[in-house]
Design a protein around this motif. Structure first.
Motif, PDB file in Angstrom:
ATOM      1  N   TYR A   2      -3.935   7.259   2.813  1.00 52.11           N
ATOM      2  CA  TYR A   2      -5.248   7.174   3.401  1.00 52.11           C
ATOM      3  C   TYR A   2      -6.132   5.971   2.385  1.00 52.11           C
ATOM      4  O   TYR A   2      -5.738   6.146   1.269  1.00 52.11           O
ATOM      5  N   LEU A   3      -6.897   5.418   3.152  1.00 53.26           N
ATOM      6  CA  LEU A   3      -7.918   4.697   2.485  1.00 53.26           C
ATOM      7  C   LEU A   3      -9.166   5.313   2.324  1.00 53.26           C
ATOM      8  O   LEU A   3     -10.063   5.743   3.490  1.00 53.26           O
ATOM      9  N   VAL A   4      -9.581   5.836   1.179  1.00 50.24           N
ATOM     10  CA  VAL A   4     -10.865   6.726   0.857  1.00 50.24           C
ATOM     11  C   VAL A   4     -11.888   5.529   0.406  1.00 50.24           C
ATOM     12  O   VAL A   4     -11.555   4.921  -0.621  1.00 50.24           O
ATOM     13  N   PHE A  94     -12.581   3.496  11.927  1.00 54.22           N
ATOM     14  CA  PHE A  94     -12.628   2.089  12.343  1.00 54.22           C
ATOM     15  C   PHE A  94     -12.536   2.093  13.878  1.00 54.22           C
ATOM     16  O   PHE A  94     -11.858   3.023  14.479  1.00 54.22           O
ATOM     17  N   ARG A  95     -13.302   1.479  14.818  1.00 51.15           N
ATOM     18  CA  ARG A  95     -13.092   1.043  16.151  1.00 51.15           C
ATOM     19  C   ARG A  95     -12.108   0.279  16.167  1.00 51.15           C
ATOM     20  O   ARG A  95     -12.318  -1.022  15.600  1.00 51.15           O
TER      21      ARG A  95
END
Length: 100
Positions: A2-4, A94-95
């Protein structure tokens, strides 16, 4: 993985995050079950500095908690970091196509 994003309030006197910020966040992380893999510091992000923390964890919640703990550990190791107050530790959404 995961990118936190750690979102921080800017330093009250306008100082930039120290160059050692990424190293401080990774220090001691090998003791955690959830590993900090990489840290990317965006000191000039607007409206506030952002630190991207890549965490190997089984769940989003554990990843966010591990990134938050890494910040706390960094502040203990280098107290001047406390001048940048942690606002949030969240995985950004993110879209896939912002034009839709």
């Amino acid at each position: 993985m995961y990118l936190v994003h750690l979102r921080l309030l800017p330093h009250p006197e306008g100082e930039r995050l120290p160059d050692s910020t990424a190293a401080l966040l990774t220090r001691g992380g090998d003791l955690d079950a959830d590993r900090i893999e990489h840290v990317s510091v965006h000191a000039d992000a607007e409206p506030c500095p952002v630190v991207g923390v890549y965490v190997h964890a089984p769940t989003l919640g554990r990843a966010e908690a591990a990134a938050r703990q890494a910040w706390v550990r960094a502040v203990v190791a280098h107290p001047p970091l406390a001048r940048w107050e942690l606002v949030s530790a969240e995985v950004p959404l993110f879209r896939p196509n912002p034009d839709e």
